[in-house]
Structures are given as structure tokens and as C-alpha cells.
Design an enzyme around this catalytic site. Structure first.
Site, short mmCIF file in Angstrom:
data_model
loop_
_atom_site.label_atom_id
_atom_site.label_comp_id
_atom_site.label_asym_id
_atom_site.label_seq_id
_atom_site.Cartn_x
_atom_site.Cartn_y
_atom_site.Cartn_z
N CYS A 54 -4.39 -2.28 1.01
CA CYS A 54 -4.63 -3.63 0.19
C CYS A 54 -4.85 -4.59 1.48
CB CYS A 54 -3.32 -4.10 -0.48
SG CYS A 54 -3.86 -5.50 -1.48
N HIS A 111 0.95 15.70 -1.65
CA HIS A 111 1.48 17.15 -2.28
C HIS A 111 0.73 18.31 -1.75
CE1 HIS A 111 3.25 13.79 -4.94
NE2 HIS A 111 2.27 13.34 -4.78
N SER A 153 0.74 -1.12 -0.04
CA SER A 153 0.14 -0.14 -0.17
C SER A 153 0.88 1.19 -0.05
CB SER A 153 -0.87 -0.09 1.34
OG SER A 153 -1.56 -1.23 1.28
#
Length: 263
Positions: free
Chosen positions: A140, A117, A112
């Protein structure tokens, strides 16, 4: 249900957060960008990511981070499911090609990942400045990125929020039956605190047969003083206040709709 092997469903939460501010002069715009870079430097972004890691039931394996001059930062965090080895820190000196006004956080989980950002932006011909945060949390297995949603929203000043959640792949039970989702969900709003939702107008666009969920949120109340950078609303004329409010709302409407609006 009892599964055959590993639960390999991929759950991805992606969203943008926008903070809008009125900075009239070039100097004010530069000071606003500097303020944002100071408030959301790599250290704070790393702390946010580490908290997200705890909330989704994982643990940090490795952190590398770098703040740049005159502004900007990048952070990389390696994460695994709980019970893995304790964290260690590795400071990266590779500056790469990042824009100086661009801060970045990337967290890589075992199967995962998490990325953050930040984009502080302004234009000399427009007194409205914006601060955008892009966040992606992909997991996941049984852990869910939705568990950290309220914390992430509260970690930033948010005027406009755009959220996307999708479950990909399938897992099987011991009889071989496929499962394309392992939890109930009708809307991303189900996972947002009621007090938070009261502050926003929220719109859903969901494709249930594909396990795709999309929500857009627009702040309801705009207190002008909260949007002025180093200015006092009480010292402005009524005409000036109305003009600034109109500009702020116009900017938010364009961001919310995803298109330029011309009056």
C-alpha cells in the site's frame, strides 16, 4: 503529483510457480517430497521473504517460524516501511491445523503483507510429482511488489508460472482528482528480465480499464535429465525417454491450461 494525504493505492502481485519431476516408484516419490521439504524449509523461505522485504523498500519487524515433523513448516513475518524499529524474533509453538506436507510463510507489512505457501504433491498412480509455490505480495502506497518479481522467480525452479497483478482503490491529489494507478504498466512482462523471458513462452490476458494484468509462462526447453529424480537418462531406452517426456509435457500442459487434457 502532490497528493492529499496518504497514497492508499493497493498493489497486489499473486503468482503460482510449478516445478515438475519424474519419480517413478513410491519410494522415489517419498524421497522427492523429503528433498523438497529440506530444500525449502522455513529457514530458506524466511530468507527469501526478508530479501523481498528489502527489495520493495520495507523492513522486518517480527519473525515467527516453526518446522514440523515429519515435514512442513509455517512462518509469520511482520513488516513495516523502512525506518521502523529493528527486527526481533518470536518463535511460535502453535501447530494449528496445517497439513504436514504444507509449508507456509506469511509476512504482514504495515498496511501490506507477503505470503508464501509451498505444496509438494504426488499420486501413487502417477509417476509425475509437482512442487507448487503460491506467493502473494500486497503493498500500500508508493512501494511496489513488482520490484521483487525477478528475484522471486529465480528463487525457485520454475516450469510453469502464473502471475496476476492488480491495482485497487484510488488516491487523490490536493485538488481532489482521483488517481486509480500511479505508474505506467502495459504488461507484467515489462518487469521480468529479458534473459528469463527467453526461456519461456508467455501469454498475456490484461484488462486495462480495471488495472488487472495476467501473464502465464511455460518453459520452452526440457532437458530430460533435469526432470529425473535419482535416475540417469542415458541408462533409459529411447522408448522410455520419449514416454517420460510425453508424460512431463502432458502434466505441464494441463497445469498451464488449467484443465485436464485427454488424448
Amino acid at each position: 503529483m502532490t497528493l492529499y494525504g496518504f497514497n492508499n493505492l493497493t498493489k497486489t502481485l499473486s503468482f503460482n510457480i510449478y516445478d515438475v519431476c519424474y519419480a517413478q516408484t513410491k519410494q522415489e516419490q517419498q524421497e522427492y517430497i523429503a528433498y523438497i521439504n529440506e530444500q525449502y524449509d522455513s529457514e530458506r523461505l524466511t530468507n527469501i521473504l526478508c530479501e523481498v522485504t528489502k527489495m520493495i523498500g520495507a523492513c522486518v519487524l517480527n519473525i515467527s517460524k516453526q518446522d514440523y515433523e515429519p515435514q512442513g513448516a509455517s512462518v509469520n513475518v511482520l513488516i513495516a516501511e523502512s525506518g521502523a524499529e529493528p527486527p526481533r524474533v518470536d518463535v511460535s509453538c502453535n501447530r494449528g491445523n496445517y497439513r504436514l506436507s504444507h509449508e507456509m510463510v506469511h509476512a504482514h507489512l504495515d498496511k501490506s503483507h507477503v505470503t508464501v505457501h509451498t505444496f509438494p504433491e504426488c499420486h501413487p498412480d502417477n509417476s509425475i510429482t509437482t512442487f507448487r509455490v503460491d506467493i502473494d505480495v500486497a503493498t500500500c502506497g508508493t512501494i511496489s511488489p513488482l520490484n521483487a518479481l525477478n528475484f522471486l522467480i529465480s528463487s525457485f525452479d520454475s516450469d510453469i508460472i502464473t502471475l496476476d497483478y492488480r491495482v485497487r482503490g484510488f488516491t487523490r491529489d490536493v485538488l481532489g482528482t482521483k488517481y486509480f494507478i500511479d505508474h505506467k504498466i502495459t504488461s507484467i512482462q515489462d518487469y521480468i528480465d529479458d534473459e528469463t523471458l527467453k526461456r519461456y513462452e508467455a501469454v498475456d490476458v490484461n484488462v486495462y480499464q480495471s488495472n488487472i494484468f495476467h501473464t502465464k509462462m511455460f518453459i520452452k526447453d526440457i532437458d530430460l535429465q533435469n526432470y529425473l529424480f535419482k535416475r540417469d537418462a542415458n541408462k533409459l531406452s529411447e522408448e522410455q525417454r520419449n514416454e517420460i517426456l510425453t508424460s512431463l509435457k502432458h502434466e505441464m500442459e494441463e497445469i498451464f491450461s488449467g484443465m485436464n487434457i485427454y488424448y
